[in-house]
Each structure stands twice: as C-alpha cells, then as structure tokens.
Design a protein around this motif. Structure first.
Motif, PDB file in Angstrom:
ATOM      1  N   UNK A 143      38.586 121.881 165.244  1.00 60.23           N
ATOM      2  CA  UNK A 143      38.836 122.322 163.867  1.00 60.23           C
ATOM      3  C   UNK A 143      38.111 121.379 162.905  1.00 60.23           C
ATOM      4  N   UNK A 144      38.207 121.665 161.618  1.00 56.38           N
ATOM      5  CA  UNK A 144      37.456 120.852 160.654  1.00 56.38           C
ATOM      6  C   UNK A 144      38.257 119.657 160.151  1.00 56.38           C
ATOM      7  N   UNK A 145      39.587 119.835 159.991  1.00 52.94           N
ATOM      8  CA  UNK A 145      40.376 118.798 159.324  1.00 52.94           C
ATOM      9  C   UNK A 145      41.439 118.225 160.258  1.00 52.94           C
ATOM     10  N   UNK A 146      41.841 116.977 159.998  1.00 56.38           N
ATOM     11  CA  UNK A 146      42.812 116.305 160.863  1.00 56.38           C
ATOM     12  C   UNK A 146      44.199 116.303 160.217  1.00 56.38           C
ATOM     13  N   UNK A 147      45.183 115.795 160.959  1.00 52.55           N
ATOM     14  CA  UNK A 147      46.552 115.703 160.434  1.00 52.55           C
ATOM     15  C   UNK A 147      46.583 114.820 159.177  1.00 52.55           C
ATOM     16  N   UNK A 148      45.754 113.773 159.153  1.00 51.11           N
ATOM     17  CA  UNK A 148      45.730 112.881 157.986  1.00 51.11           C
ATOM     18  C   UNK A 148      45.280 113.639 156.738  1.00 51.11           C
ATOM     19  N   UNK A 149      44.331 114.545 156.911  1.00 51.10           N
ATOM     20  CA  UNK A 149      43.844 115.383 155.801  1.00 51.10           C
ATOM     21  C   UNK A 149      44.984 116.259 155.280  1.00 51.10           C
ATOM     22  N   UNK A 150      45.719 116.860 156.218  1.00 51.62           N
ATOM     23  CA  UNK A 150      46.807 117.762 155.824  1.00 51.62           C
ATOM     24  C   UNK A 150      47.900 116.989 155.084  1.00 51.62           C
ATOM     25  N   UNK A 151      48.136 115.768 155.551  1.00 54.14           N
ATOM     26  CA  UNK A 151      49.151 114.931 154.900  1.00 54.14           C
ATOM     27  C   UNK A 151      48.702 114.557 153.483  1.00 54.14           C
ATOM     28  N   UNK A 152      47.418 114.241 153.366  1.00 53.12           N
ATOM     29  CA  UNK A 152      46.873 113.819 152.074  1.00 53.12           C
ATOM     30  C   UNK A 152      47.001 114.923 151.023  1.00 53.12           C
ATOM     31  N   UNK A 153      46.791 116.172 151.453  1.00 56.16           N
ATOM     32  CA  UNK A 153      46.834 117.270 150.481  1.00 56.16           C
ATOM     33  C   UNK A 153      48.141 118.062 150.536  1.00 56.16           C
ATOM     34  N   UNK A 154      49.097 117.499 151.244  1.00 51.87           N
ATOM     35  CA  UNK A 154      50.461 118.010 151.135  1.00 51.87           C
ATOM     36  C   UNK A 154      50.784 119.264 151.920  1.00 51.87           C
TER      37      UNK A 154
END
Lengths: 49, 610
Positions: free
Chosen positions: B248-259
């Motif tokens: 995929x393109x984004x990681x769990x940290x990305x999802x956490x950062x953008x809520x």
C-alpha cells in the motif's frame, strides 16, 4: 546465455559488481518462489536475510 | 529514417513513430483494446503507427523502449536489501513477475516485434533510454523553444523521481536528479490512496477536490512527511509510507498523523478528504515552484518545459505561469508514461543520432492530434454496419445544427479528425455542452459520464477570446494550465451562498459560464487554434456568433472507467449507452430519438470504476 552476458555488461556499465551475489541468490530463490508459488519458501528466506 | 518508440509493462502503454525527426503518429494501447491504462505490449498502437506511416516493421530503423529494465530491477533489489526483512511480502509479490517476464523484456520485445511483422533480429537497433530522459526529451524536443530548462517529475522511473535538464539545440543535458524513495509523484499518490481514490488514475480527482477544502494540514505535512529545501529538493520520512516495503502507499504512522484509516473507495466524501486534497495541492505547488526557481537559476533560461505525471497537475502549472518566473512554459500533452514512447523516439533521433533540430515558433505536436482519423466514406460504412441512423450534411449545416443542439442544452458527442495523444480530449473525441447552462455540470457528471458529482469540467475557448474570459493570455492548447474566470464574467454570490461549505458549494452559479467555473472560480482552459483544429474553431466561432459566448464545455468522450473512444463504433456504443443526445462523427449527424430502440444498451456497468 545472452541474458547472463547482458547482466554482466549492465553491472560493468553501472559499476555494480557487488550486486552479483545478490543477483545469483535472487535468481535461485526467485526461481524457488516461482516454482512453489506458496509460502513454504518464506522461513527459508527470512533466515537468509 | 524511422524510429518507433514504445512504452509498456507498467501502465498506459503507447507507441510513437518518428520519421526523419517528424512525429508521424502516437497512440495509447488502451484506446484500441478498450482496457483503461492497458499495460500490455502496445501491438495495436504499433500497428496503427505503421499504417499511418505507410510502412512495415522491416522499414523501421530503430525501436526504442522508454526505460532500462535492469536498472529498475537494481532499484527493487537495493530497496529490498535496505529494508529487509520488512519488505518480504512485497518482494515475494514482485519477484515472480520480474523473474518470469520483466527481466526478459529485451527478448519479449523482440518476440512481439517479430509477431507484428518482418524478420529483423533487432540486434543493435533495439535501444533503451532512461525513463526520465524519455520524459525530458518528450518535453523539450517537440517544444517551440530553441533552448529551455527542462523539469520532469513523476512517481519513479528507474531511480530518478525528479530531474532537471538543460536543452540547447539538439542536445539535452541532465543536470540534477532526486532519487527514489523521495518522490513528489509518490507523495501525491499516497494522498490519492489515503483519500480513497485509485493510485495512478485518481490523482486528477484529488486535484479537482482540492478547491472544496481548506489547506489545514499543510504544516502537518511540512513538519512530518517532508523535509523541503530552498532549492526544491526534498526527502520523505519513510516511516509514514509503505510503498518501499508493503503493498500500500501509506503506513500506520501516516494514518495516526491524519487521524484515521484511509477512506474506503466510493464511500461518501467528507470535509476531511477535501481538506487533505487542498493541503497536498498547496504542498505540491510549493515544491514545483521552488524546483522551477532553482531551474531558472541553474540554467539561466527564461523558458521551461515540463513532463512526467506531476506535470498533469494543471493547477500547479497555472500558478507557476502566473508567478512569472519563466517567460514561457510548454508542457508535453502526454506528460505521463505514454509520452515516454514519444520522448524515447525523439531522444534517439536527436541525442543518439545527433540530428539537427530547428524550431519555427510552433510546437511539433500538431495539436496532439496524432492518432487515427476516419474518412467520410469509412465513417458511413462503419455506422451503417452497426445499424445506426444518420444524416449526412455539409460543413456549414454541420456546424449550424451542432450549435442548435448545444443551445438547446443537449449533450453532443463530437468525433472529428485524428484522435488525441495524451489523457485529454481536445475536440477530436469530446463530449460538448453549453457552459452557460446552470444544470450542465450535474447532467454531464451524473447522466452522461456516470462519475462523481464534484468533478469539474473544462472550457474550450478560441485562442483569440481567452483573455476576455480568463486571467491567462497564453496558449494552453493541451488543457494543462488553470486560470481564473475574470471578475467581469463572474456573478455576485448571494449572502447564503458564501456561507456554504464543501460539496454544498457545487450548485451555486458563479459566473456566466457556471458549467466550467470551479468553486474557486478556476477553470482548466483549452485554447483552440484555427491552424490545428479548424472545425472545432469554426464551431466555437458559430456558437459565439449565436450566443456571444466563445466557450464550450469540453469533456472526454467516454464514461467513467472507459478509455476515450477511438473508432466510430466506440463513439456510437457510448452514444447509445448514455444520455448523449446528439452524435456528430465527421459529416454524419445522429439524433438519439431516431436510433433503433433495440440498439440501446446498459453501458454504465461495462467498465470497472477508476
């Protein structure tokens, strides 16, 4: 054979001879993956890396 | 001397034929196979190019592929090595494809070329260019400039994701590169994925969504995802991305950062997605602007050429033009990977063979009308074979009756002359409408194109009239520059309208041409030139004479998920499967109400959503 010659020539041009053992291993294990197309190979490769 | 350029095996396969430096033909394979973004070897596109040039494979002197497969494989290996063992899943997915097929692209190409015809072995005449050199060549060599700075920006080729080159005469020198995994294209694609659109095809939807939002995440992106330097160079913090090691393109940290997790495809859009779209658009514009400023300093040039998928971001291009950093900007209409086929062929002609280059003020793309055309007899024969009911009219009546239909607010399918090369329909394979109609955008989106209601439509305007309607006074023949509708053409908004948010802003009439005025008053302008598309120019002139408005809605002739139509049969099928009410193919006019009921069919479900 032609493929091996081209890989050699590519490594010479790009000065990437250090990739040779990796190419060989990828060839071997990649072939295993292709042949098995399953997960049996996975632990084997994990220990390798 | 004939050179055949090929791009294939990733997405948007294409072929282009250059004869003694002149671009004879170029087309994407998807248009012939009817599979959107078809990645297969472009056998049909090659066959078309040969037919257009009136030659066979035996008459081709060089075939050139648009990237170097071994160097790309090297990037994969080194990435997996650097990130092991985390990337094993991705490694296991990628390796079978590479080991079975992609490493053997040279022999695969030879085999495919052999199938098309001739007995040539292609030893020594089958060449490979670097991916970004192909992009840069597609931007510089056909441009109208004797010299220029050349910027290419995309997801990734072999290693390079962004490059700066300097074109002078027949030479193109690459000066600087940014390498994988640091990529502006992949950063934009990460947000495309996160907001629930398809990577490699939904990027322009994200761009269209941006004006509905507020750029409230810009600082978050700048502080966390990217380290952007003054010269436009950047590094992406790989903790937030998954494309090196995962699927995929984004990681769990990305999802956490953008809520939260990524939006599910086709689920309702919320203000958050709109704000994310607005934010990544602002960041993209800032990066492109800094890169352009650096390009100006490094090369001393006053003209800029752009290519690579990011160059399709016409909003960023329009802002760059307005900044005035460069006197003139030229963007390759097939800026994505399909254009790599053309760039590769031109790179061989100028760079490899050292042929002279001359410029005469016009670009060498012939308005991007480089695909197949059909003669009047052939059109009639093909339509008749399908059971279509049509009338044949003279040129003047054709224009007059089309204008009548447009004034009656009918959606008109318009298929004329050669098909366009690149993702935009430019009046060769277009659906046209009256931009003055307040309901046209909604009707076209929901009943004709079957696509999301927020998507904006682009205006075609005669080059002579562009400055009276939009705040750009430059050539934009390929719909790759965005300008604002002039104040004098705007309507004063009601007080209630100014308080609206998000998609509620969609239905407010903002100007005298509401169907092509986006919620921020912007418009993706196509200037129509008499010398490259005289019939379309005549239509706009006649529409202006009748209405005082020299603008038409121009959207691609297809439905969501379908490649743009190529043949009269494709056009008729799309006409009969949608609520397009008039079809004009060559000098044939078709009215929906006169067509046999039995030929109507459900078209909506035929193509996978993009």
């Amino acid at each position: 054979m032609e493929m091996a010659r081209e890989v050699w020539s590519y490594m010479g041009t790009r000065k990437k001879f250090w990739l040779l053992p990796i190419f060989v291993m990828v060839g071997v294990f990649g072939t295993l993956i292709v042949l098995t197309q399953g997960t049996a190979v996975a632990p084997f490769i994990y220990t390798l890396f | 001397m004939r050179i055949l350029g090929i791009s294939a095996f990733y997405h948007d396969s294409a072929a282009a034929l250059v004869e003694d430096g002149r671009i004879v033909a170029a087309a994407q394979e998807e248009r012939f196979t009817r599979k959107k973004h078809d990645a297969a070897f472009p056998a049909k596109a090659v066959a078309y190019c040969l037919a257009e040039a009136g030659c066979g494979m035996a008459d081709i002197d060089h075939v050139v592929f648009y990237e170097k497969p071994f160097v790309k494989f090297e990037r994969l290996l080194e990435t997996y090595l650097a990130t092991s063992p985390r990337g094993f899943r991705s490694f296991r997915t990628a390796m079978p494809v590479w080991i079975k097929e992609k490493l053997f692209q040279k022999s695969m190409l030879r085999k495919q070329l052999g199938k098309i015809g001739g007995t040539k072995s292609w030893s020594g005449s089958l060449l490979f260019t670097e991916h970004h050199l192909a992009h840069a060549a597609s931007a510089y060599f056909p441009s109208p400039f004797p010299s220029a700075a050349v910027l290419t920006m995309d997801g990734v080729g072999e290693w390079c994701t962004t490059s700066l080159g300097h074109g002078r005469g027949n030479t193109l020198k690459m000066l600087k590169e940014i390498h994988f995994p640091h990529s502006l294209g992949l950063l934009y694609s990460a947000f495309t994925y996160y907001t629930g659109f398809k990577v490699n095809s939904g990027e322009y939807k994200l761009m269209g969504l941006a004006p509905y939002g507020q750029p409230r995440f810009v600082q978050t992106i700048m502080d966390n995802l990217i380290d952007l330097k003054e010269d436009g160079s950047f590094r992406l913090d790989q903790r937030y991305f998954d494309y090196c090691t995962g699927l995929t393109m984004t990681s769990a940290a990305f999802h956490q950062l953008f809520g939260g997790p990524p939006r599910s495809p086709e689920s309702p859009l919320t203000q958050r997605e709109m704000d994310l779209a607005a934010s990544i658009q602002v960041v993209t514009e800032e990066i492109v602007s800094r890169l352009a400023r650096f390009a100006r300093q490094e090369t001393g040039e006053t003209r800029l050429c752009l290519a690579g998928g990011v160059a399709l971001n016409c909003v960023a291009n329009g802002k760059l033009l307005k900044q005035g950093l460069f006197k003139d900007i030229w963007i390759q209409p097939a800026a994505g990977d399909s254009g790599g086929a053309l760039g590769a062929a031109l790179a061989v002609w100028y760079e490899y063979l050292g042929n002279a280059r001359s410029v005469n003020g016009d670009d060498a793309m012939a308005g991007a009308y480089l695909g197949p055309a059909y003669g009047q007899n052939e059109i009639e024969g093909r339509l008749a074979a399908m059971g279509a009911v049509y009338s044949v009219v003279g040129d003047d009546d054709l224009i007059a009756s089309t204008v009548d239909s447009l004034i009656e607010e009918k959606a008109v399918g318009w298929m004329q002359g050669r098909m366009e090369f690149g993702p935009r329909a430019l009046g060769g394979r277009s659906i046209l409408g009256d931009p003055r109609s307040p309901t046209m955008q909604k009707t076209l989106n929901l009943k004709v194109k079957y696509r999301e209601s927020f998507r904006p439509f682009a205006p075609s305007v005669r080059r002579e009239d562009v400055a009276e309607w939009f705040d750009i006074d430059a050539d934009s023949p390929y719909m790759l520059l965005v300008g604002d509708v002039l104040d004098s053409q705007r309507l004063r908004p009601n007080r209630e309208d100014t308080d609206l948010f998000g998609l509620d802003r969609l239905n407010v009439a903002r100007s005298k041409i509401p169907a092509v005025t986006h919620v921020d008053y912007s418009a993706r302008v196509q200037t129509v030139h008499r010398d490259t598309n005289p019939r379309y120019w005549d239509l706009l002139s006649a529409f202006k004479n009748r209405t005082g408005c020299p603008v038409l809605v121009n959207t691609s002739f297809n439905v969501r998920g379908e490649p743009i139509v190529c043949t009269p049969e494709d056009a008729y099928r799309c006409f009969m499967g949608t609520e397009i009410e008039r079809l004009v193919v060559g000098n044939c006019v078709l009215r929906k109400e006169e067509q046999p009921e039995a030929l109507r069919h459900d078209y909506k479900e035929r193509f996978e959503l993009d």
